[in-house]
Design an enzyme around this catalytic site. Structure first.
Site, short mmCIF file in Angstrom:
data_model
loop_
_atom_site.label_atom_id
_atom_site.label_comp_id
_atom_site.label_asym_id
_atom_site.label_seq_id
_atom_site.Cartn_x
_atom_site.Cartn_y
_atom_site.Cartn_z
N CYS A 2 0.85 -1.19 0.00
CA CYS A 2 0.00 0.00 0.00
C CYS A 2 0.89 1.25 0.00
O CYS A 2 1.89 1.30 0.71
CB CYS A 2 -0.93 0.10 1.20
SG CYS A 2 -2.05 -1.29 1.36
N ARG A 27 3.40 -0.04 -5.10
CA ARG A 27 3.22 -0.67 -3.80
C ARG A 27 1.88 -1.39 -3.69
O ARG A 27 1.64 -2.12 -2.73
CB ARG A 27 3.32 0.37 -2.69
CG ARG A 27 4.67 1.04 -2.61
CD ARG A 27 4.68 2.04 -1.49
NE ARG A 27 4.64 1.37 -0.21
CZ ARG A 27 5.70 1.14 0.56
NH1 ARG A 27 6.88 1.53 0.17
NH2 ARG A 27 5.58 0.53 1.70
N TRP A 74 -3.10 -2.47 -1.70
CA TRP A 74 -2.89 -3.88 -2.01
C TRP A 74 -3.72 -4.62 -0.97
O TRP A 74 -3.42 -4.59 0.22
CB TRP A 74 -1.41 -4.26 -1.89
CG TRP A 74 -1.11 -5.61 -2.41
CD1 TRP A 74 -0.84 -5.95 -3.71
CD2 TRP A 74 -1.02 -6.83 -1.66
NE1 TRP A 74 -0.60 -7.30 -3.80
CE2 TRP A 74 -0.71 -7.86 -2.56
CE3 TRP A 74 -1.19 -7.15 -0.31
CZ2 TRP A 74 -0.55 -9.19 -2.17
CZ3 TRP A 74 -1.04 -8.47 0.09
CH2 TRP A 74 -0.72 -9.47 -0.84
N ASN A 98 -1.45 1.34 6.27
CA ASN A 98 -0.67 0.31 5.58
C ASN A 98 -0.24 -0.67 6.66
O ASN A 98 0.29 -0.26 7.69
CB ASN A 98 0.54 0.97 4.91
CG ASN A 98 1.54 -0.03 4.37
OD1 ASN A 98 1.20 -1.19 4.15
ND2 ASN A 98 2.76 0.41 4.17
N GLY A 99 -0.49 -1.97 6.46
CA GLY A 99 -0.12 -2.96 7.47
C GLY A 99 -1.28 -3.88 7.79
O GLY A 99 -2.27 -3.92 7.04
N GLU A 477 15.70 -17.82 -10.66
CA GLU A 477 15.36 -16.41 -10.78
C GLU A 477 14.74 -16.12 -12.16
O GLU A 477 13.74 -15.41 -12.27
CB GLU A 477 16.61 -15.55 -10.55
CG GLU A 477 16.47 -14.08 -10.81
CD GLU A 477 15.33 -13.40 -10.05
OE1 GLU A 477 14.78 -14.00 -9.12
OE2 GLU A 477 14.97 -12.28 -10.44
N LYS A 481 11.03 -14.59 -12.82
CA LYS A 481 10.83 -13.38 -13.62
C LYS A 481 9.80 -13.63 -14.71
O LYS A 481 8.89 -12.86 -14.92
CB LYS A 481 12.17 -12.98 -14.24
CG LYS A 481 12.46 -11.56 -14.35
CD LYS A 481 12.98 -10.88 -13.12
CE LYS A 481 12.21 -11.13 -11.86
NZ LYS A 481 12.80 -10.62 -10.65
N GLU A 484 6.16 -14.11 -13.25
CA GLU A 484 5.49 -12.95 -12.65
C GLU A 484 5.12 -11.88 -13.67
O GLU A 484 4.09 -11.23 -13.52
CB GLU A 484 6.28 -12.34 -11.49
CG GLU A 484 7.54 -11.61 -11.85
CD GLU A 484 8.28 -11.06 -10.64
OE1 GLU A 484 7.64 -10.53 -9.73
OE2 GLU A 484 9.52 -11.14 -10.63
N HIS A 500 13.65 -37.84 -12.49
CA HIS A 500 13.03 -38.39 -11.29
C HIS A 500 11.56 -38.01 -11.19
O HIS A 500 10.97 -38.07 -10.11
CB HIS A 500 13.81 -37.94 -10.04
CG HIS A 500 15.23 -38.42 -10.06
ND1 HIS A 500 15.56 -39.75 -9.91
CD2 HIS A 500 16.39 -37.76 -10.28
CE1 HIS A 500 16.88 -39.88 -10.00
NE2 HIS A 500 17.40 -38.69 -10.23
N LYS A 600 5.26 -4.10 -4.84
CA LYS A 600 6.71 -4.02 -4.77
C LYS A 600 7.25 -4.24 -3.37
O LYS A 600 8.31 -4.80 -3.19
CB LYS A 600 7.14 -2.63 -5.27
CG LYS A 600 8.63 -2.41 -5.34
CD LYS A 600 9.22 -3.10 -6.53
CE LYS A 600 10.71 -3.00 -6.62
NZ LYS A 600 11.27 -4.03 -7.52
C1 F6R Z 1 10.37 -10.53 -7.79
C2 F6R Z 1 10.55 -9.72 -6.62
C3 F6R Z 1 10.26 -10.32 -5.30
C4 F6R Z 1 11.15 -9.69 -4.22
C5 F6R Z 1 10.71 -10.17 -2.84
C6 F6R Z 1 11.61 -9.63 -1.75
O1 F6R Z 1 10.73 -9.85 -8.94
O2 F6R Z 1 10.88 -8.57 -6.70
O3 F6R Z 1 10.39 -11.70 -5.31
O4 F6R Z 1 12.47 -10.02 -4.46
O5 F6R Z 1 9.40 -9.78 -2.60
O6 F6R Z 1 11.57 -8.24 -1.74
P1 F6R Z 1 12.74 -7.40 -1.10
O7 F6R Z 1 13.95 -7.63 -1.90
O8 F6R Z 1 12.25 -5.99 -1.15
O9 F6R Z 1 12.89 -7.91 0.30
#
Ligand code: F6R
Length: 605
Positions: A2, A27, A74, A98-99, A477, A481, A484, A500, A600
């Site tokens: 948020c 956010r 969010w 937020n929270g 990773e 990517k 998502e 397996h 984010k």
């Molecule tokens: C994926 C992504 C997330 C963050 C995860 C941790 O692209 O960005 O998987 O890596 O939510 O976030 P941080 O790094 O802010 O702790």
């Protein structure tokens, strides 16, 4: 999660808030709203959807005022609907949050709120409790409310009879505040403050900040005035926009050579890794018997690369633990375990809580964080900032590669501190690390070729990614990517594990991306690729530029990676995988920077 904003001053608050909410939208983007406090009362406009929908609503209703709070949500408690959008109002109180308030049910019962609430949110309950305690003294009402709350919160509150004033209080969830020149502003992060000023402060936990058109006051919960610790944003402010790219994700991918340079150069002295700026003593690196990395998502994937590097080069055991699982697996950490917390935002609650737990167990700790002054940075003993600048796209790219850069530096410093490497070996390693930016520049020059190759998976329903060792770590990773931002189901598999079970899913309709960069694993990796090819899979192969491939085989799609020493091949391969994900999302016409259901900054457990 948020985004929250508040402004009071001489300018039109609705304009400032709408612009800020756009910057904070990463956010959360389920719904958005603003409230304006003026002589005629409090006016709230909110709707489901994006900030642009709120902007349209404002264009229709033309709200006006010089003091207001705004929110981009969010969803946690309560579905995505207009009623659950913030701000919330109860009696004379208007609030954004937020929270998560864990005891909102008990509070609902205790203050007999059932039947009086208009939303399903825990946030409205907080507004009702503030109203319950409000008898003309905002500080007292906030203090008494906060003492009743269990959970995490960043709250911005307006009282109908306190014109021009916004009150803020928080626990864990962040709030920063600043002066704009013609007023005062608060926000969930500095992104919204940077257009006004580079001076800001983090509202300390359990302190009440009062924003007025002519300044900001800060009090602790006992009512004593507290000193404000001003900080400076040291981002290059010009980095905040899209810089001519259609999406932040592309811009941030393209920035990687530069930000990696900025992350490593200040930490190299006389060709050697140097953390004196961070005041990290060598004893912490030489004295630990094991290392525990805690992180989530992409940051955790960076940790997996760190594990491979440290185990191979230093010979000590490294665990990489998903921060969200850390507490539930009876973690064994002690004074001999160096804990490394990795986080772009520095606010991920799972990582923060795990770090706090480890510190209580006596573990020395280093965090690798991108956002200056963030909670994780403040909660750890030492902090190394990645100099990636603001990362706005929800999918992390440049934060990941700068985290890797820091892990290479740490590995080298650890080897030095333990006297493990000859001068020559250290110098070779550091030279190779400094080559990373130019190698990435070469990869980025080929982005149109990568765009073409991404077409091979554009219409796939499922994609598999296979590799071994470090190649497997980066595919985890790459796969995250892809899923998502493109919504294609994708799975990374250690290629030796395929037979397996998972190989049952391989058909001519499941494209496979294979990464082969580790000399010692090459022949095994190529055999695994043949296994999927013989089940009909089309393979997109990422391999070093100098490797010879058997001409007789069916290599329909090959991308040649610029050659580096094996431990560094992670870097060019990761950037290719980022670009593949980006182009698939772009060509599907998706909102690359704001994939569905994501946010984010993840401040809920
Ligand atoms: C994926 C992504 C997330 C963050 C995860 C941790 O692209 O960005 O998987 O890596 O939510 O976030 P941080 O790094 O802010 O702790």
């Amino acid at each position: 999660m948020c985004g929250i904003i508040g402004y009071t001053g001489k300018s039109h608050a609705e304009k400032i808030m709408l612009d800020a909410l756009e910057l904070l939208e990463y956010r959360g983007y389920d719904s958005a709203g603003i409230a304006l406090l003026h002589q005629g009362g409090t006016e709230i406009l909110k709707c489901t959807g994006r900030v642009k929908d709120l902007r349209n609503l404002c264009a229709l209703k033309k709200p006006e005022g010089f003091c207001g709070i705004g929110h981009t949500r969010w969803a946690t408690h309560g579905g995505v609907c207009d009623a659950n959008a913030h701000p919330h109002r109860f009696g004379r109180i208007t609030l954004i949050h937020n929270g998560i308030i864990e005891n909102y049910r008990e509070l609902t019962e205790k203050y007999a709120l059932e039947g009086h609430l208009r939303s399903e949110t825990d946030s409205e309950v907080v507004a009702a409790v503030v109203e319950h305690f409000y008898a003309g003294d905002p500080y007292s009402a906030i203090r008494r409310t906060v003492l009743k709350l269990k959970g995490t919160f960043a709250l911005a509150i307006m009282f109908d009879d306190q014109p021009g004033k916004i009150y803020a209080v928080r626990n864990v969830s962040p709030i920063v505040a600043a002066l704009t020149g013609d007023g005062a502003i608060l926000s969930s992060d500095v992104a919204a403050i940077v257009p006004f000023t580079t001076d800001y402060f983090v509202v300390p936990e359990f302190h009440v900040a009062c924003l007025k058109p002519d300044g900001i006051e800060l009090y602790d919960l006992s009512g004593d005035q507290a000193k404000i610790d001003w900080l400076k944003v040291d981002w290059d402010v010009s980095r905040s926009g899209k810089g001519g790219y259609p999406f932040y994700m592309e811009k941030e991918i393209m920035e990687q050579p530069e930000v990696i340079r900025e992350t490593i150069q200040p930490r190299i002295r006389d060709g050697r890794p140097d953390f004196s700026q961070e005041q990290i003593p060598d004893e912490i690196l030489s004295g630990c018997r094991r290392i525990c990395v805690i992180a989530c998502g992409t940051a955790m994937h960076a940790g997996l690369v760190g594990k491979s590097l440290i185990q191979a080069m230093i010979g000590i055991h490294v665990d990489v633990v998903m921060a969200s699982e850390f507490m539930y697996n009876d973690p064994v950490v002690d004074k001999n375990t160096l804990v490394i917390a990795i986080s772009q935002s520095g606010e991920t609650i799972d990582t923060l809580e795990a770090l706090k737990f480890a510190r209580k167990c006596g573990s020395p700790s280093i965090s690798i964080v991108n956002v200056k002054g963030a909670s994780i940075a403040r909660a750890s003993e030492y902090v190394i900032y990645t100099n990636a600048g603001p990362e706005i796209a929800v999918a992390s790219t440049k934060a990941y590669t700068t985290q890797l850069a820091v892990l290479y530096l740490l590995t080298a410093r650890m080897a030095m501190a333990r006297g493990l490497w000859s001068d020559e070996k250290l110098s070779d390693f550091m030279k190779e690390l400094q080559r990373v930016p130019e190698v990435l520049e070469r990869v980025l020059e080929t982005k149109e070729e990568i765009h073409r190759l991404s077409g091979t998976i554009l219409n796939a329903r499922d994609v598999f990614m296979i590799g071994r060792g470090l190649d497997y770590s980066i595919l985890l990773e790459g796969s995250l990517k892809l899923k998502e931002v493109s919504y294609i189901h994708s799975e990374a598999h250690a290629s030796g594990e395929l037979k397996h079970g998972t190989i049952a899913l391989i058909t001519e309709d499941t494209p496979v991306i294979a990464v082969v960069t580790q000399e010692k694993l090459k022949s095994k990796e190529l055999s695994n690729i043949r296994e999927v090819q013989s089940r009909g899979a089309r393979v997109l192969l990422l391999i070093k530029e100098n490797e010879t491939l058997d001409e007789g085989e069916k290599w329909s799609c090959v991308y040649r990676l610029p050659k580096m020493e094996d431990p560094f091949m992670v870097m060019p391969a990761s950037v290719v995988l980022q670009l593949i994900a980006y182009y698939v999302s772009l060509d599907k016409g998706l909102d690359v920077d704001k994939p569905r259901n994501l946010a984010k900054v993840v401040t809920v457990e």
